[in-house]
Design a protein around this motif. Structure first.
Motif, PDB file in Angstrom:
ATOM      1  N   GLY A  58       0.771  -1.234   0.000  1.00  0.00           N
ATOM      2  CA  GLY A  58       0.000   0.000   0.000  1.00  0.00           C
ATOM      3  C   GLY A  58       0.802   1.284   0.000  1.00  0.00           C
ATOM      4  O   GLY A  58       0.256   2.353   0.299  1.00  0.00           O
ATOM      5  N   ASP A  59       2.078   1.216  -0.353  1.00  0.00           N
ATOM      6  CA  ASP A  59       2.920   2.407  -0.366  1.00  0.00           C
ATOM      7  C   ASP A  59       3.082   2.868  -1.816  1.00  0.00           C
ATOM      8  O   ASP A  59       3.776   2.215  -2.604  1.00  0.00           O
ATOM      9  N   PRO A  60       2.470   4.006  -2.193  1.00  0.00           N
ATOM     10  CA  PRO A  60       2.540   4.442  -3.591  1.00  0.00           C
ATOM     11  C   PRO A  60       3.938   4.830  -4.035  1.00  0.00           C
ATOM     12  O   PRO A  60       4.192   4.938  -5.241  1.00  0.00           O
ATOM     13  N   LEU A  61       4.858   5.036  -3.088  1.00  0.00           N
ATOM     14  CA  LEU A  61       6.224   5.404  -3.442  1.00  0.00           C
ATOM     15  C   LEU A  61       7.075   4.202  -3.831  1.00  0.00           C
ATOM     16  O   LEU A  61       8.155   4.365  -4.397  1.00  0.00           O
ATOM     17  N   VAL A  62       6.592   3.009  -3.512  1.00  0.00           N
ATOM     18  CA  VAL A  62       7.322   1.785  -3.864  1.00  0.00           C
ATOM     19  C   VAL A  62       6.631   1.142  -5.061  1.00  0.00           C
ATOM     20  O   VAL A  62       5.454   0.799  -4.986  1.00  0.00           O
ATOM     21  N   PRO A  63       7.323   0.980  -6.172  1.00  0.00           N
ATOM     22  CA  PRO A  63       6.688   0.444  -7.381  1.00  0.00           C
ATOM     23  C   PRO A  63       6.366  -1.032  -7.253  1.00  0.00           C
ATOM     24  O   PRO A  63       6.658  -1.672  -6.240  1.00  0.00           O
ATOM     25  N   VAL A  83      20.405 -17.636   4.519  1.00  0.00           N
ATOM     26  CA  VAL A  83      19.211 -16.798   4.640  1.00  0.00           C
ATOM     27  C   VAL A  83      19.009 -16.055   3.327  1.00  0.00           C
ATOM     28  O   VAL A  83      19.977 -15.651   2.679  1.00  0.00           O
ATOM     29  N   HIS A  84      17.742 -15.880   2.946  1.00  0.00           N
ATOM     30  CA  HIS A  84      17.405 -15.174   1.713  1.00  0.00           C
ATOM     31  C   HIS A  84      16.326 -14.142   2.027  1.00  0.00           C
ATOM     32  O   HIS A  84      15.283 -14.480   2.589  1.00  0.00           O
ATOM     33  N   ASN A  85      16.599 -12.870   1.697  1.00  0.00           N
ATOM     34  CA  ASN A  85      15.588 -11.833   1.923  1.00  0.00           C
ATOM     35  C   ASN A  85      14.526 -11.910   0.829  1.00  0.00           C
ATOM     36  O   ASN A  85      14.834 -11.889  -0.360  1.00  0.00           O
ATOM     37  N   LYS A  86      13.274 -12.038   1.243  1.00  0.00           N
ATOM     38  CA  LYS A  86      12.194 -12.310   0.298  1.00  0.00           C
ATOM     39  C   LYS A  86      10.955 -11.501   0.660  1.00  0.00           C
ATOM     40  O   LYS A  86      10.684 -11.267   1.836  1.00  0.00           O
ATOM     41  N   TRP A  87      10.229 -11.086  -0.359  1.00  0.00           N
ATOM     42  CA  TRP A  87       8.977 -10.360  -0.233  1.00  0.00           C
ATOM     43  C   TRP A  87       9.163  -8.933   0.313  1.00  0.00           C
ATOM     44  O   TRP A  87      10.280  -8.488   0.587  1.00  0.00           O
ATOM     45  N   GLY A  88       8.038  -8.244   0.482  1.00  0.00           N
ATOM     46  CA  GLY A  88       7.953  -6.950   1.140  1.00  0.00           C
ATOM     47  C   GLY A  88       6.616  -6.942   1.858  1.00  0.00           C
ATOM     48  O   GLY A  88       5.584  -6.657   1.267  1.00  0.00           O
ATOM     49  N   LEU A  89       6.623  -7.300   3.129  1.00  0.00           N
ATOM     50  CA  LEU A  89       5.399  -7.619   3.862  1.00  0.00           C
ATOM     51  C   LEU A  89       5.002  -6.503   4.817  1.00  0.00           C
ATOM     52  O   LEU A  89       5.837  -5.909   5.504  1.00  0.00           O
ATOM     53  N   ARG A  90       3.699  -6.260   4.870  1.00  0.00           N
ATOM     54  CA  ARG A  90       3.158  -5.234   5.764  1.00  0.00           C
ATOM     55  C   ARG A  90       2.812  -5.885   7.107  1.00  0.00           C
ATOM     56  O   ARG A  90       2.002  -6.808   7.163  1.00  0.00           O
ATOM     57  N   PRO A  91       3.404  -5.417   8.200  1.00  0.00           N
ATOM     58  CA  PRO A  91       3.107  -6.026   9.493  1.00  0.00           C
ATOM     59  C   PRO A  91       1.707  -5.675   9.980  1.00  0.00           C
ATOM     60  O   PRO A  91       1.129  -4.658   9.587  1.00  0.00           O
ATOM     61  N   ALA A  92       1.164  -6.526  10.827  1.00  0.00           N
ATOM     62  CA  ALA A  92      -0.149  -6.281  11.418  1.00  0.00           C
ATOM     63  C   ALA A  92      -0.042  -5.185  12.469  1.00  0.00           C
ATOM     64  O   ALA A  92       1.004  -5.004  13.104  1.00  0.00           O
ATOM     65  N   ARG A 113      20.923 -11.935  24.382  1.00  0.00           N
ATOM     66  CA  ARG A 113      19.961 -11.032  25.024  1.00  0.00           C
ATOM     67  C   ARG A 113      19.656  -9.811  24.158  1.00  0.00           C
ATOM     68  O   ARG A 113      19.524  -8.691  24.642  1.00  0.00           O
ATOM     69  N   LEU A 114      19.503 -10.062  22.875  1.00  0.00           N
ATOM     70  CA  LEU A 114      19.151  -8.984  21.952  1.00  0.00           C
ATOM     71  C   LEU A 114      17.748  -8.443  22.202  1.00  0.00           C
ATOM     72  O   LEU A 114      17.451  -7.294  21.872  1.00  0.00           O
ATOM     73  N   LEU A 115      16.887  -9.274  22.777  1.00  0.00           N
ATOM     74  CA  LEU A 115      15.490  -8.885  22.962  1.00  0.00           C
ATOM     75  C   LEU A 115      15.161  -8.456  24.392  1.00  0.00           C
ATOM     76  O   LEU A 115      13.994  -8.329  24.738  1.00  0.00           O
ATOM     77  N   ASP A 116      16.175  -8.221  25.199  1.00  0.00           N
ATOM     78  CA  ASP A 116      15.912  -7.709  26.551  1.00  0.00           C
ATOM     79  C   ASP A 116      15.164  -6.373  26.460  1.00  0.00           C
ATOM     80  O   ASP A 116      15.644  -5.417  25.814  1.00  0.00           O
ATOM     81  N   ASP A 117      14.007  -6.286  27.080  1.00  0.00           N
ATOM     82  CA  ASP A 117      13.177  -5.076  27.094  1.00  0.00           C
ATOM     83  C   ASP A 117      12.754  -4.632  25.694  1.00  0.00           C
ATOM     84  O   ASP A 117      12.456  -3.463  25.462  1.00  0.00           O
ATOM     85  N   VAL A 118      12.723  -5.576  24.763  1.00  0.00           N
ATOM     86  CA  VAL A 118      12.275  -5.299  23.400  1.00  0.00           C
ATOM     87  C   VAL A 118      10.966  -6.047  23.161  1.00  0.00           C
ATOM     88  O   VAL A 118      10.907  -7.269  23.298  1.00  0.00           O
ATOM     89  N   THR A 119       9.930  -5.312  22.813  1.00  0.00           N
ATOM     90  CA  THR A 119       8.634  -5.938  22.544  1.00  0.00           C
ATOM     91  C   THR A 119       8.197  -5.766  21.095  1.00  0.00           C
ATOM     92  O   THR A 119       7.463  -6.597  20.568  1.00  0.00           O
ATOM     93  N   THR A 120       8.645  -4.670  20.462  1.00  0.00           N
ATOM     94  CA  THR A 120       8.266  -4.411  19.079  1.00  0.00           C
ATOM     95  C   THR A 120       9.440  -3.820  18.310  1.00  0.00           C
ATOM     96  O   THR A 120      10.368  -3.243  18.908  1.00  0.00           O
ATOM     97  N   PHE A 121       9.386  -3.962  16.973  1.00  0.00           N
ATOM     98  CA  PHE A 121      10.291  -3.248  16.084  1.00  0.00           C
ATOM     99  C   PHE A 121       9.510  -2.099  15.449  1.00  0.00           C
ATOM    100  O   PHE A 121       8.417  -1.765  15.875  1.00  0.00           O
ATOM    101  N   ASN A 122      10.058  -1.501  14.411  1.00  0.00           N
ATOM    102  CA  ASN A 122       9.391  -0.422  13.691  1.00  0.00           C
ATOM    103  C   ASN A 122       8.262  -0.932  12.811  1.00  0.00           C
ATOM    104  O   ASN A 122       8.362  -2.025  12.251  1.00  0.00           O
ATOM    105  N   PHE A 123       7.251  -0.097  12.655  1.00  0.00           N
ATOM    106  CA  PHE A 123       6.282  -0.352  11.600  1.00  0.00           C
ATOM    107  C   PHE A 123       6.856   0.173  10.295  1.00  0.00           C
ATOM    108  O   PHE A 123       7.314   1.306  10.201  1.00  0.00           O
ATOM    109  N   HIS A 124       6.821  -0.656   9.270  1.00  0.00           N
ATOM    110  CA  HIS A 124       7.245  -0.277   7.924  1.00  0.00           C
ATOM    111  C   HIS A 124       6.392  -1.101   6.975  1.00  0.00           C
ATOM    112  O   HIS A 124       6.207  -2.303   7.204  1.00  0.00           O
ATOM    113  N   PRO A 125       5.838  -0.505   5.921  1.00  0.00           N
ATOM    114  CA  PRO A 125       4.845  -1.230   5.115  1.00  0.00           C
ATOM    115  C   PRO A 125       5.376  -2.334   4.212  1.00  0.00           C
ATOM    116  O   PRO A 125       4.582  -3.089   3.659  1.00  0.00           O
ATOM    117  N   HIS A 126       6.702  -2.447   4.087  1.00  0.00           N
ATOM    118  CA  HIS A 126       7.228  -3.512   3.208  1.00  0.00           C
ATOM    119  C   HIS A 126       8.537  -4.038   3.786  1.00  0.00           C
ATOM    120  O   HIS A 126       9.629  -3.569   3.458  1.00  0.00           O
TER     121      HIS A 126
END
Length: 210
Positions: A58-63, A83-92, A113-126
């Protein structure tokens, strides 16, 4: 930190000298290589699928086709990162709010302990799904998954998937004394918002010990 934002059409690849230098550096204890290849939107010749992907993020700036990370992919191949980076997914997002839903965190695997006190990452549409090309095991751990927006059709969810791999850790093994971490580059800019949770991720990465 290697951010994979080069377009595949540029055909950039890691030079043998660069690969050798990074391999040598990773022989040192206490080192950590962060790999952050971004999305791969519309990698198919099927124009119908490209349109579905476009409507999903849903991002008009991304073709309908925008493919990133050839340089990073070449480096990952040379370093045996399966590992292979695949798709461009919109998080819920949380119902009735504009907040991203919390990560599914596998804290029992999170020795650094990368996730200590971490509950969410950034919202990004893809955002990319970090697809594993070998089974998960002692040398490869998915530490966090992100739920995909269920209200926007996409081939990834139509195949029965509900979450994508958002954080991967590869502990030292063999001659490699350093760690390798994969997480998307958008989590290292406040362009898409900044939260205490994200700042905690930055702190944990900077101070991590495997």
């Amino acid at each position: 930190m290697v951010f994979g934002l080069d377009h595949t059409l540029s055909e950039q690849k890691a030079a043998p000298e660069e690969i050798a230098a990074i391999k040598e550096w990773l022989r040192r204890e206490g080192t950590c290589l962060l790999l952050a290849p971004h999305h791969d939107v519309g990698f198919t010749d099927d124009f119908g699928q490209r349109q579905v992907e476009y409507q999903h993020h849903g991002d008009p700036l991304v073709p309908r086709q925008q493919r990133f990370g050839q340089y990073t992919r070449s480096l990952m191949k040379a370093l045996d990162v399966p590992v292979h980076n695949k798709w461009g997914l919109r998080p819920a997002i949380v119902d009735g709010a504009e907040e991203i839903v919390p990560l599914t965190a596998f804290r029992e695997l999170d020795a650094p302990r990368l996730l200590d006190d971490v509950t969410t990452f950034n919202f990004h549409p893809h955002l990319p799904h970090y697809e594993l090309t070998v089974p998960e095991g002692n040398d490869l751990h998915v530490l966090g998954r992100q739920r995909v927006d269920p209200n926007r059709p996409h081939p990834f969810t139509e195949a029965g998937n509900t979450e994508f791999n958002a954080l991967i850790w590869m502990p030292p093994t063999g001659a490699r004394a350093g760690d390798i971490v994969l997480v998307d580059s958008t989590n290292f800019t406040t362009l898409f918002g900044g939260t205490d949770s994200l700042q905690n991720l930055w702190r944990n990465l900077a101070t991590m010990r495997s």
